[in-house]
Design a protein around this motif. Sequence first.
Motif, PDB file in Angstrom:
ATOM      1  N   UNK A  30      -5.398   4.076  13.035  1.00 27.87           N
ATOM      2  CA  UNK A  30      -6.657   5.058  13.315  1.00 27.87           C
ATOM      3  C   UNK A  30      -7.454   4.584  11.621  1.00 27.87           C
ATOM      4  N   UNK A  31      -7.184   3.115  10.927  1.00 30.91           N
ATOM      5  CA  UNK A  31      -7.957   3.215  10.129  1.00 30.91           C
ATOM      6  C   UNK A  31      -9.505   2.239   9.955  1.00 30.91           C
ATOM      7  N   UNK A  32      -8.821   1.317  11.015  1.00 32.35           N
ATOM      8  CA  UNK A  32      -9.865   0.928  12.180  1.00 32.35           C
ATOM      9  C   UNK A  32     -10.683   1.502  12.354  1.00 32.35           C
ATOM     10  N   UNK A  33     -10.431   2.901  13.578  1.00 31.69           N
ATOM     11  CA  UNK A  33     -11.074   3.489  14.465  1.00 31.69           C
ATOM     12  C   UNK A  33     -12.485   5.238  13.724  1.00 31.69           C
ATOM     13  N   UNK A  34     -11.879   5.345  12.095  1.00 30.65           N
ATOM     14  CA  UNK A  34     -11.908   6.826  11.938  1.00 30.65           C
ATOM     15  C   UNK A  34     -13.666   6.295  10.617  1.00 30.65           C
ATOM     16  N   UNK A  35     -14.265   7.292  11.015  1.00 31.89           N
ATOM     17  CA  UNK A  35     -14.783   7.291   9.747  1.00 31.89           C
ATOM     18  C   UNK A  35     -14.519   8.961   8.310  1.00 31.89           C
ATOM     19  N   UNK A  36     -14.180   8.213   7.453  1.00 28.21           N
ATOM     20  CA  UNK A  36     -13.215   9.340   6.958  1.00 28.21           C
ATOM     21  C   UNK A  36     -14.110   9.990   6.087  1.00 28.21           C
ATOM     22  N   UNK A  37     -14.216  11.322   5.970  1.00 31.45           N
ATOM     23  CA  UNK A  37     -14.773  11.764   4.660  1.00 31.45           C
ATOM     24  C   UNK A  37     -14.395  10.936   3.260  1.00 31.45           C
ATOM     25  N   UNK A  38     -13.003  10.977   2.715  1.00 28.45           N
ATOM     26  CA  UNK A  38     -12.811   9.799   1.436  1.00 28.45           C
ATOM     27  C   UNK A  38     -11.848   8.441   1.244  1.00 28.45           C
ATOM     28  N   UNK A  39     -12.190   8.027   1.437  1.00 29.64           N
ATOM     29  CA  UNK A  39     -11.178   6.650   1.000  1.00 29.64           C
ATOM     30  C   UNK A  39     -10.916   6.623  -0.717  1.00 29.64           C
ATOM     31  N   UNK A  40      -9.908   6.822  -0.487  1.00 29.98           N
ATOM     32  CA  UNK A  40      -8.858   6.541  -1.984  1.00 29.98           C
ATOM     33  C   UNK A  40      -8.619   5.449  -2.028  1.00 29.98           C
ATOM     34  N   UNK A  41      -8.848   4.258  -2.986  1.00 26.74           N
ATOM     35  CA  UNK A  41      -8.686   3.307  -3.378  1.00 26.74           C
ATOM     36  C   UNK A  41      -7.898   2.959  -4.504  1.00 26.74           C
ATOM     37  N   UNK A  42      -6.070   2.802  -4.302  1.00 29.97           N
ATOM     38  CA  UNK A  42      -5.591   3.140  -5.695  1.00 29.97           C
ATOM     39  C   UNK A  42      -4.149   3.745  -4.991  1.00 29.97           C
ATOM     40  N   UNK A  43      -3.212   3.129  -4.679  1.00 29.74           N
ATOM     41  CA  UNK A  43      -1.636   4.929  -5.132  1.00 29.74           C
ATOM     42  C   UNK A  43      -1.018   4.573  -6.289  1.00 29.74           C
ATOM     43  N   UNK A  44      -1.807   4.644  -7.058  1.00 32.03           N
ATOM     44  CA  UNK A  44      -0.744   5.337  -8.674  1.00 32.03           C
ATOM     45  C   UNK A  44      -1.378   6.581  -8.280  1.00 32.03           C
ATOM     46  N   UNK A  45      -0.320   7.331  -9.991  1.00 34.90           N
ATOM     47  CA  UNK A  45      -0.212   8.809  -9.609  1.00 34.90           C
ATOM     48  C   UNK A  45      -1.822   9.166  -8.848  1.00 34.90           C
ATOM     49  N   UNK A  46      -2.352   8.944  -9.353  1.00 30.30           N
ATOM     50  CA  UNK A  46      -4.395   9.447  -9.427  1.00 30.30           C
ATOM     51  C   UNK A  46      -4.822   9.442  -8.497  1.00 30.30           C
ATOM     52  N   UNK A  47      -4.495   8.040  -7.795  1.00 31.06           N
ATOM     53  CA  UNK A  47      -4.593   7.714  -5.835  1.00 31.06           C
ATOM     54  C   UNK A  47      -3.946   8.839  -5.280  1.00 31.06           C
ATOM     55  N   UNK A  48      -2.828   9.141  -5.581  1.00 32.60           N
ATOM     56  CA  UNK A  48      -2.492  10.712  -4.825  1.00 32.60           C
ATOM     57  C   UNK A  48      -2.544  10.891  -4.805  1.00 32.60           C
TER      58      UNK A  48
END
Length: 563
Positions: A30-48
Amino acid sequence: MAGVSQRSETRAAERARQSAAEARASALDELATTTFDVLVVGGGITGAGIARDAAMRGLSVALVDRSDFASGTSSRSSRLIHGGVRYLEHGHFHLVFEASRERRTLLRIAPHLVRSLPFMWPVYRGARLSRWKLGIGLFVYDALALFRNIRNHQRLDARTIERLEPGLRTADLQGGARYYDAATDDIRLTIANVRAAAEAGAVALNHVEISALSVDDPAIAGVTAEDRLGGRTIPVRARVVVNATGPWSDRVRGLAASTGAAGVRGSKGVHVSVPRDRIGNLGAITLISPIDGRVMFVLPAGPNTIIGTTDTEYAGDPQEVRATMADVAYLLRSANAFFPSAHLTMDDVVSAWAGVRPLAAPAGRVSLRDPDSASREHSLDWTAPGLLTITGGKLTTYRAMAAEVVQAVARHLRDAPRRRAATDHEPLPGGIMRSFADEIDSARATIGDQTLADHLVHAYGGEWYEVWSHAEADSGMAERLAHPLPYIAAELRFAVDRALAMTLSDVMMRRLHIAFESRDHGRSAAPAIAARLAPMLEWDDAETARQLAAYEADTARIFTIER
């Protein structure tokens, strides 16, 4: 964006039927085939928090982290949701007001993970903060909470403090106060937000590293991502990329060929854990170090006590940050000054760890000479068209920061909904309960082991029975994993099936906290736990051995105290 809710429900149903490996492969596709509105890089508390907010608004969202969720700063905090009473001294009134509001919100939406905690603040003759100054400060603290604090502060005389905390030094004790904040499990709070984002439709993947930004001149149009577990290279398309990588944010900014000044300054915070019966605190205590006058905390943590924190400039690799002998000596000496019977030494240290606070760099400053006085306010910066970077902030205010970020994204996208997501009302996973007391009573009656029941409810909230049901179906799943800690084998099943754990370190450091709570950092328990995880994560003997070696390396990297 139409049909996002329906797609998320379909995805959830599919993943429920899949193994962990199959679910990850589907998410990578799904990551490879979708054009996302938003990609968040960083899975700490802020990114989550950003991923949850954006997904709840109906945006298509992906969240990735190069390691595990909460593996950086978000697992190295003081584990407090607090208004920031010490920020008053530096005039950061807006931050205290915002943090007090957010504390009330988190107590409501995550009652199992955020719990009220009374603090004792003793005042000694000759200290830089007198009783009357403390009283004024705590009155302002309550006022900035609109007098809707957990409870308003109370002044205490010396005799009352001696009775409530008999281990404290009595010489020169003049009195003090009690005020109220909240404690949290920083790692579980982060993962709860990741899970909530996924339940709202986001694609959430750990162990996925960004190696390059894709440019559709002049805007950033996505990234090149590397699956660090499977080796797959994935081009990811996104209308907006949000850089929420904390102390690593300048690295991501650098991928955009930005030549501007550094946007983040690192401040190292060190904590040590010692047996609670050695130091003798009964509750949480706020102290002023006699060494340098810094505010510090002595915090109850089950059978242990956490002492922290330091606040010193750090310019090294955030991945390699460690406590030093000098850091630990500072914390132990400070605690010993107030607990004269403790005589804490290095031999008492159960664990010591360090994290890097990503402070927003002041304009025109090349050095952060006084990290303790630096503002914990956050900043947003469109590093390049399509690349939004957030730096600074603090654990307590993550939800408000996330809302601000997603508002900025929505304005940029133009066709995105401007309505705010109900992140302040919608409970986080596990937060739906009749009442916390009722859940505790129910768990105790069902399980018949008070210690285990209390642990499961504190860790999983209203989902505690989902964990325990595995033990009811198979008695072997009720076995303890690392005596005397309360963790049981059934939690491994939940970690893999529901909490996105993919490695031995994911489980032992972050889904369970064995690494932080045992003197050997879980090394003796690791082989048996790896053997239990192997069939769940489809590891063969060679991969199990690799996982054990990686765990050994991770514990050495995080918990080794440097000379």
